[in-house]
Design an enzyme around this catalytic site. Sequence first.
Site, PDB file in Angstrom:
ATOM      1  N   LEU A 174       0.812  -1.212   0.000  1.00  0.00           N
ATOM      2  CA  LEU A 174       0.000   0.000   0.000  1.00  0.00           C
ATOM      3  C   LEU A 174       0.853   1.275   0.000  1.00  0.00           C
ATOM      4  O   LEU A 174       0.649   2.181  -0.811  1.00  0.00           O
ATOM      5  CB  LEU A 174      -0.928  -0.015   1.206  1.00  0.00           C
ATOM      6  CG  LEU A 174      -1.839   1.194   1.406  1.00  0.00           C
ATOM      7  CD1 LEU A 174      -2.791   1.326   0.231  1.00  0.00           C
ATOM      8  CD2 LEU A 174      -2.621   1.055   2.719  1.00  0.00           C
ATOM      9  N   THR A 175       1.809   1.352   0.902  1.00  0.00           N
ATOM     10  CA  THR A 175       2.614   2.564   1.021  1.00  0.00           C
ATOM     11  C   THR A 175       3.484   2.793  -0.212  1.00  0.00           C
ATOM     12  O   THR A 175       3.674   3.939  -0.646  1.00  0.00           O
ATOM     13  CB  THR A 175       3.490   2.503   2.285  1.00  0.00           C
ATOM     14  OG1 THR A 175       2.649   2.340   3.421  1.00  0.00           O
ATOM     15  CG2 THR A 175       4.306   3.770   2.451  1.00  0.00           C
ATOM     16  N   ASP A 176       4.009   1.714  -0.790  1.00  0.00           N
ATOM     17  CA  ASP A 176       4.816   1.855  -2.001  1.00  0.00           C
ATOM     18  C   ASP A 176       3.984   2.453  -3.138  1.00  0.00           C
ATOM     19  O   ASP A 176       4.477   3.294  -3.910  1.00  0.00           O
ATOM     20  CB  ASP A 176       5.373   0.501  -2.417  1.00  0.00           C
ATOM     21  CG  ASP A 176       6.425  -0.007  -1.458  1.00  0.00           C
ATOM     22  OD1 ASP A 176       7.473   0.643  -1.334  1.00  0.00           O
ATOM     23  OD2 ASP A 176       6.202  -1.042  -0.816  1.00  0.00           O
ATOM     24  N   GLU A 177       2.736   2.002  -3.258  1.00  0.00           N
ATOM     25  CA  GLU A 177       1.859   2.562  -4.286  1.00  0.00           C
ATOM     26  C   GLU A 177       1.619   4.049  -4.041  1.00  0.00           C
ATOM     27  O   GLU A 177       1.659   4.871  -4.969  1.00  0.00           O
ATOM     28  CB  GLU A 177       0.523   1.815  -4.298  1.00  0.00           C
ATOM     29  CG  GLU A 177       0.589   0.439  -4.930  1.00  0.00           C
ATOM     30  CD  GLU A 177       0.576   0.485  -6.444  1.00  0.00           C
ATOM     31  OE1 GLU A 177       0.644   1.586  -7.020  1.00  0.00           O
ATOM     32  OE2 GLU A 177       0.500  -0.589  -7.057  1.00  0.00           O
ATOM     33  N   GLY A 180       4.740   5.999  -4.796  1.00  0.00           N
ATOM     34  CA  GLY A 180       4.961   6.055  -6.231  1.00  0.00           C
ATOM     35  C   GLY A 180       4.092   7.103  -6.899  1.00  0.00           C
ATOM     36  O   GLY A 180       4.555   7.878  -7.745  1.00  0.00           O
TER      37      GLY A 180
END
Length: 384
Positions: A174-177, A180
């Site tokens: 979730l946090t990577d998305e 990004g």
Amino acid sequence: MPEGPNRAAVMPLDGLRVLDLSSVFAGPHCARYLADFGADVIKVERPGGDTVRNMGWRDAQGETLWWRLVNRNKRCVTLDLKAAADLALLRRLLAVADVLVENFRPGKLEALGLVPDELIAANPKLVVVRLTGFGQDGPYRDRPGFATLAEAMSGFASMNGEADGAPLLPPVALTDEMAGLAGAFAALVALRSGIGQVVDVNLLESMSQAMGPLMTAWHTEGYLQPRLGSGIPYSVPRGTYQASDGGWLAVSSSTDSVAARVMEMIGIGDDERFTTFEGRMAHRAELDEAMADWVSQRTLAEAVEAFDNAQAAAAPVLDMSQLADDPHARSRGVFVEVDGLMQQNVIARLSATPGQVRWTGRKEGADNDSLANITDTADPWPDP
């Protein structure tokens, strides 16, 4: 160029040149969002390949599904940045690039001799997007940039889970998305300024953006949101409820008008305990029990139809197989099949200059030949 659908005639980021030195998820997602809308993104890997080439499920060709997704629409080249010739080649590309995306730990880019201020001095339009766990400064700057840390420290995990259970982390990246998306957005903002500069994006602050007014609530009222399972403080009933055929219904009643229609539908519209927001909050357990009882007496399809007729908010809980067959998702083209793989389509629809998934992540070094004939011209960026 790689196989894929016919390229859209005009794409909004045509002509934008991006070098992607990042790895794993947040940085590659940032560059992928730009590539989806036409940017010419060169993905630079170290010899032996990017870490994501060995993470998770693999397709019939042996490539991981993560690689195929986060590095789609990019050209893939291999450079050894410890080798003087390859580092010099990268510098020449940076001299004409518009965006550099990197997610090394703070100081690593500088240790390679790629000092952002110097890169911008040589190429005044260059936007350097730096994605890390905690930012380029501060006492945590050198901590590993893993989403789990941000999800734990942002407040998310502390309020996620059942009331009597452990804090829960999200089951997806979730946090990577989010980081990004933040990186892609910030890159375009910086480009719009016309001034070459450094963009500092990190996982902790990206995840903190999703916390809404909870910091304000703590600061002004000392409020700390507890774990409520699928519930949230300002919407009751809100949660998942099992139907008679085993399916699950997700319900939201965040406005008074919707809540009133739900109360009427399940037969408690005249109960004074539930006619106001404060009353529903105070009697959350009783209202959840009434909602669960009502849903349990109906099939999932019957419950969804009743909510639709009442113009109230509810939806079936779907898994990936069900979402793939959902008529709305199919009608909208939420997913697209390219290179034999089904992936999320582009994140936003533009009516005149749409984005497009043209190909999935390529083989290691698939585009090395595009760098082989670079000459000492004023514009050494290789043609795609």
